[in-house]
Design an enzyme around this catalytic site. Structure first.
Site, short mmCIF file in Angstrom:
data_model
loop_
_atom_site.label_atom_id
_atom_site.label_comp_id
_atom_site.label_asym_id
_atom_site.label_seq_id
_atom_site.Cartn_x
_atom_site.Cartn_y
_atom_site.Cartn_z
N LYS A 80 -12.45 23.29 24.85
CA LYS A 80 -11.99 21.91 24.72
C LYS A 80 -10.66 21.89 23.96
CE LYS A 80 -13.88 17.43 23.10
NZ LYS A 80 -15.09 16.83 22.48
N SER A 155 -16.96 13.29 24.96
CA SER A 155 -15.53 13.52 25.13
C SER A 155 -15.17 14.90 25.67
CB SER A 155 -14.83 13.33 23.77
OG SER A 155 -15.31 14.26 22.82
N SER A 179 -20.84 14.05 22.54
CA SER A 179 -19.73 14.52 23.37
C SER A 179 -19.96 15.86 24.06
CB SER A 179 -18.45 14.60 22.53
OG SER A 179 -18.00 13.30 22.23
#
Length: 442
Positions: A80, A155, A179
């Site tokens: 990420k 996310s 997330s």
């Protein structure tokens, strides 16, 4: 070799150890797939070709002389875009950090590199990680594997998509309110939220330092177990021989069953029946104090995030997606006494909750009460965005607020997961239970 893209990380590692897969060839398969994929630019923010090839070459050399560092040595994963990567831009999904290039890796990336994992690149994410939907019209919105017009969950949106579309063997994301688990559930993956503080946040761009956690998105519970060990430089738990016979599971009847839509509700109920058939004992419990925890959560999240992001945000607010700007600015009006009082209340509720669940092996619930919303409507309907975003993260947030570890498993129904919340610091026990549940759920 295309089949390699759909194998679990553990199976890839076993094949490398047996000499059936060369890490260099494996990495090239993933890099070629990324470069050629129709959604590549929507999933990956940056691909680290040179680093991946160098790490794969080193893994291949170790394998050749019998010096592998672990089962995942030579297995390629994605990261990420909030984990610092030396010499490669890390922008946390926001134009506020465009061009930011760290000089060293995040601590968890350092540990994973020592374990031999190959870094494929950085994946797109919700802006500053402040949304469970995965919609990012500024930097990139990945698709959901089950509906390319829908958002993938956030996310850690690109993280989930990278695995679901066969562009990484596993992915590393972060979970502040869900997330890791929402993109895992919506893309039919396994996602592990670790206990706060278990994995280092050093070198990780924060959203809320009091709630942020690091965790893997992957194809199996075994993969989650192996990736957790790699991220902290430890040894994986022994998952062999686990059973659901006599396991006590608590169905939480507070907040999380409300307004669950048909597909997630039916998938959860069917999954519960399969767990019962495998020997699990199911009990329903109500925990009324959860309402107070949810009522104070908004202030705690907003104040924490605004405290860190304020200077960057207010210097260039026009660079932000308006929905995220509005959320982070919610921290402007939270007073110091209110923030401290909120935390005092939450700590007390956590003690009560931990006492309530102590007699159970896990607390279970639908991972998300909704299916992935369509991206276009989220962009054009502000009220819809707000309602869907809050619903998306509602059930997952329980584990963050109560400070426990949590894992989501696929139910077999597209984009519908079942979540198992453990107790604080009990990842090994939770993963052992999850492995047995995974077998029962097929």
């Amino acid at each position: 070799m295309q089949d390699w893209r759909w194998m679990t990380a553990a199976d890839l590692g076993r094949a490398i150890g047996a000499g059936d897969i060369d890490p260099v060839a494996l990495t090239e398969v993933y890099l070629d797939a990324i470069d050629a994929h129709e959604f590549s630019d929507r999933i990956y923010a940056r691909v680290t070709h040179d680093r991946a090839r160098a790490e794969a070459k080193a893994a291949a050399a170790r394998a050749k002389v019998g010096m592998r560092r672990g089962l995942l040595d030579g297995v390629p994963v994605s990261w990420k875009d909030l984990f610092d990567t030396a010499g490669t831009a890390t922008e946390a999904g926001t134009a506020l950090m465009e061009g930011r290039v760290p000089v060293e890796d995040a601590e968890v990336l350092k540990a994973a590199t020592v374990a031999g994992l190959v870094c494929l690149g950085k994946t797109h994410m919700s802006e500053i990680a402040f949304s469970g939907l995965g919609l990012n019209p500024i930097m990139g919105t990945p698709p959901c594997v089950n509906d390319h017009d829908a958002v993938p969950g956030g996310s850690s949106s690109g993280a989930g998509a990278s695995v679901a579309f066969g562009l990484a063997a596993g992915a590393i994301g972060s979970d502040t309110g869900g997330s890791v688990r929402i993109p895992s559930a919506w893309n039919d993956l396994v996602g592990l939220k670790t206990t706060h503080g278990r994995l280092s946040l050093d070198g990780t761009v924060p959203l809320c330092l009091t709630f942020d956690t690091v965790g893997p998105l992957c194809r199996s519970v075994e993969d989650a177990n192996l990736l957790l060990a790699a991220l902290e430089g430890g040894k994986p738990a022994d998952l062999a021989g686990g059973s659901l016979e006599g396991v006590r599971l608590m169905v939480l009847d507070t907040i999380v069953p409300d307004d669950v839509r048909d597909a997630p509700r039916d998938a959860f109920q069917n999954a519960v029946e399969r767990l019962q058939a495998a020997g699990a004992q199911i009990e329903h419990r109500y925990f009324s104090q959860l309402f107070d925890a949810f009522n104070v959560a908004g202030n705690l999240y907003a104040a924490d995030s605004y405290g860190w992001w304020r200077d960057l945000v207010e210097a260039n607010p026009e660079k932000m997606f308006p929905q995220i700007l509005e959320r982070v600015r919610g921290g402007q009006t939270v007073t110091g006494p209110d923030y401290c009082a909120g935390w005092n209340m939450l700590r007390d509720i956590r003690k009560q909750y931990h006492a309530e669940i102590a007699q159970f092996d896990a607390v279970i619930m639908p991972t998300a009460p909704i299916l992935p919303p369509h991206a276009e409507r989220l962009l054009t309907d502000d009220d819809y965005y707000k309602s869907e975003n809050l619903l998306a993260l509602r059930n997952t947030r329980v584990a963050n607020l109560m400070d426990v570890c949590s894992v989501t498993l696929p139910t077999g129904v597209p984009s519908c997961g079942i979540m198992f919340n453990g107790q604080n610091g009990t990842e090994e026990a939770l993963l052992r239970l999850a492995a047995a549940a995974e077998r029962a759920l097929g």
